[in-house]
Design a protein around this motif. Structure first.
Motif, PDB file in Angstrom:
ATOM      1  N   LEU A 113       8.110   2.274   8.751  1.00  0.00           N
ATOM      2  CA  LEU A 113       7.594   2.393   7.385  1.00  0.00           C
ATOM      3  C   LEU A 113       7.519   4.178   7.543  1.00  0.00           C
ATOM      4  CD1 LEU A 113       7.531   1.098   4.704  1.00  0.00           C
ATOM      5  CD2 LEU A 113       5.414   0.229   4.819  1.00  0.00           C
ATOM      6  N   GLU A 114       6.793   4.606   7.208  1.00  0.00           N
ATOM      7  CA  GLU A 114       6.440   5.785   7.601  1.00  0.00           C
ATOM      8  C   GLU A 114       6.813   6.851   8.376  1.00  0.00           C
ATOM      9  OE1 GLU A 114       3.020   6.608  10.090  1.00  0.00           O
ATOM     10  OE2 GLU A 114       1.826   5.912   7.957  1.00  0.00           O
ATOM     11  N   VAL A 119      -1.633   6.963   8.150  1.00  0.00           N
ATOM     12  CA  VAL A 119      -2.265   6.773   9.298  1.00  0.00           C
ATOM     13  C   VAL A 119      -1.384   6.670  10.340  1.00  0.00           C
ATOM     14  CG1 VAL A 119      -3.634   4.565  10.408  1.00  0.00           C
ATOM     15  CG2 VAL A 119      -3.073   4.196   8.229  1.00  0.00           C
ATOM     16  N   THR A 120      -1.680   8.057  11.285  1.00  0.00           N
ATOM     17  CA  THR A 120      -1.659   8.107  12.141  1.00  0.00           C
ATOM     18  C   THR A 120      -2.264   7.934  13.422  1.00  0.00           C
ATOM     19  OG1 THR A 120      -3.561  10.329  12.879  1.00  0.00           O
ATOM     20  CG2 THR A 120      -1.616  10.971  11.045  1.00  0.00           C
ATOM     21  N   SER A 121      -1.401   8.004  14.405  1.00  0.00           N
ATOM     22  CA  SER A 121      -1.821   7.173  16.010  1.00  0.00           C
ATOM     23  C   SER A 121      -3.393   7.301  15.961  1.00  0.00           C
ATOM     24  CB  SER A 121      -1.171   7.179  16.822  1.00  0.00           C
ATOM     25  OG  SER A 121      -0.797   8.262  17.388  1.00  0.00           O
ATOM     26  N   VAL A 122      -3.891   8.381  15.888  1.00  0.00           N
ATOM     27  CA  VAL A 122      -4.784   8.595  16.232  1.00  0.00           C
ATOM     28  C   VAL A 122      -6.332   8.330  15.097  1.00  0.00           C
ATOM     29  CG1 VAL A 122      -6.803  10.780  15.992  1.00  0.00           C
ATOM     30  CG2 VAL A 122      -4.988  11.406  17.345  1.00  0.00           C
ATOM     31  N   LEU A 170       0.508  -1.254  -0.229  1.00  0.00           N
ATOM     32  CA  LEU A 170      -0.198   0.029  -0.115  1.00  0.00           C
ATOM     33  C   LEU A 170       0.554   1.123   0.129  1.00  0.00           C
ATOM     34  CD1 LEU A 170      -2.640  -1.014   2.770  1.00  0.00           C
ATOM     35  CD2 LEU A 170      -2.777  -0.725   0.620  1.00  0.00           C
ATOM     36  N   TYR A 171       1.888   1.189   0.766  1.00  0.00           N
ATOM     37  CA  TYR A 171       2.552   2.898   1.235  1.00  0.00           C
ATOM     38  C   TYR A 171       3.519   2.847  -0.489  1.00  0.00           C
ATOM     39  CZ  TYR A 171       1.134   3.261   6.055  1.00  0.00           C
ATOM     40  OH  TYR A 171       0.986   3.960   7.233  1.00  0.00           O
ATOM     41  N   GLU A 172       4.393   1.896  -0.783  1.00  0.00           N
ATOM     42  CA  GLU A 172       5.252   1.933  -2.132  1.00  0.00           C
ATOM     43  C   GLU A 172       3.954   1.972  -3.124  1.00  0.00           C
ATOM     44  OE1 GLU A 172       6.363  -2.223  -2.079  1.00  0.00           O
ATOM     45  OE2 GLU A 172       8.079  -2.305  -0.308  1.00  0.00           O
ATOM     46  N   ARG A 173       3.100   1.547  -3.565  1.00  0.00           N
ATOM     47  CA  ARG A 173       2.105   1.892  -4.777  1.00  0.00           C
ATOM     48  C   ARG A 173       1.897   3.773  -4.706  1.00  0.00           C
ATOM     49  NH1 ARG A 173       2.813  -1.482  -7.493  1.00  0.00           N
ATOM     50  NH2 ARG A 173       1.643  -4.064  -6.968  1.00  0.00           N
ATOM     51  N   THR A 181      -0.446  -7.428  16.642  1.00  0.00           N
ATOM     52  CA  THR A 181      -1.099  -6.043  16.109  1.00  0.00           C
ATOM     53  C   THR A 181      -0.450  -5.071  16.411  1.00  0.00           C
ATOM     54  OG1 THR A 181      -3.902  -7.498  16.328  1.00  0.00           O
ATOM     55  CG2 THR A 181      -3.068  -4.209  16.178  1.00  0.00           C
ATOM     56  N   ARG A 182      -0.146  -5.073  17.863  1.00  0.00           N
ATOM     57  CA  ARG A 182       1.423  -3.813  18.333  1.00  0.00           C
ATOM     58  C   ARG A 182       2.150  -4.294  17.426  1.00  0.00           C
ATOM     59  NH1 ARG A 182      -1.383  -5.668  22.878  1.00  0.00           N
ATOM     60  NH2 ARG A 182       0.610  -6.773  23.895  1.00  0.00           N
ATOM     61  N   GLN A 183       2.624  -4.719  17.516  1.00  0.00           N
ATOM     62  CA  GLN A 183       4.158  -5.434  16.142  1.00  0.00           C
ATOM     63  C   GLN A 183       3.887  -4.435  14.888  1.00  0.00           C
ATOM     64  OE1 GLN A 183       5.423  -8.958  16.565  1.00  0.00           O
ATOM     65  NE2 GLN A 183       7.330  -9.166  14.554  1.00  0.00           N
ATOM     66  N   LEU A 184       2.924  -4.818  14.672  1.00  0.00           N
ATOM     67  CA  LEU A 184       2.519  -4.465  13.211  1.00  0.00           C
ATOM     68  C   LEU A 184       2.234  -3.625  13.374  1.00  0.00           C
ATOM     69  CD1 LEU A 184       2.084  -4.978  10.272  1.00  0.00           C
ATOM     70  CD2 LEU A 184      -0.399  -4.910  11.255  1.00  0.00           C
ATOM     71  N   TRP A 185       1.717  -2.342  14.712  1.00  0.00           N
ATOM     72  CA  TRP A 185       2.055  -0.988  13.932  1.00  0.00           C
ATOM     73  C   TRP A 185       2.992  -0.495  14.542  1.00  0.00           C
ATOM     74  CZ3 TRP A 185      -1.783   1.491  12.273  1.00  0.00           C
ATOM     75  CH2 TRP A 185      -3.101   1.053  12.232  1.00  0.00           C
ATOM     76  N   HIS A 186       4.100  -1.418  15.180  1.00  0.00           N
ATOM     77  CA  HIS A 186       5.310  -0.544  15.099  1.00  0.00           C
ATOM     78  C   HIS A 186       5.839  -0.275  13.912  1.00  0.00           C
ATOM     79  CE1 HIS A 186       9.485  -0.007  17.159  1.00  0.00           C
ATOM     80  NE2 HIS A 186       9.952  -0.809  16.186  1.00  0.00           N
TER      81      HIS A 186
END
Length: 143
Positions: free
Chosen positions: A52-53, A61-64, A14-17, A42-47
């Motif tokens: 990546l961001e 996708v901000t934390s909010v 998604l980010y690379e497109r 899920t926490r690991q993925l958000w990290h």
């Protein structure tokens, strides 16, 4: 394991497109809903997404928004469960009504399927003592 790896791969794509921010958020929400992970993963993925961001030009996708996405997904799941319970109640009431009163009119069928969960509970209780369909659906008048 495998689900985490697949989800991480999809999120990276998604980010690379180079798509616009809203499209990334919309697709991310669908992926997140379809590929649920345990809380730890899920926490690991958000990290990983945060990392990546940091290396990309734009934070998609901000934390909010992440919290909002999670709450929206949870709300959707709960709504789906509630609708499923009401549908199950309606199906059971219709089965019992058919058993006790025979074939039902399409009007009765539609009325039961459109009823709230609380209304279905009330009608189900009335069915026990009801002699007619009217006794089930019409509240008794007290004099």
């Amino acid at each position: 394991g495998a689900r985490y790896a697949a989800k991480w791969t999809l999120v990276r794509l998604l980010y690379e497109r180079g798509w616009d921010r809203q499209r990334v958020i919309d697709l991310f929400t669908v992926i997140d809903w379809m590929m649920r992970l345990p809380d730890g993963l899920t926490r690991q993925l958000w990290h990983e997404i945060g990392t990546l961001e940091e290396g990309s030009r734009m934070r998609y996708v901000t934390s909010v928004e992440r919290i909002g996405i999670e709450k929206g997904i949870e709300k959707g799941i709960e709504k789906g469960k509630a609708e499923g319970r009401a549908e199950g109640k309606a199906d059971m009431l219709l089965r019992l009504l058919r058993r006790k009163h025979g074939t039902l009119s399409p009007v009765i069928d539609a009325r039961v399927r459109a009823a709230s969960s609380d209304q279905l509970d009330e009608w189900s209780e009335r069915l026990l003592d009801a002699r007619t369909l009217e006794d089930v659906f019409d509240a008794p008048t007290t004099h």
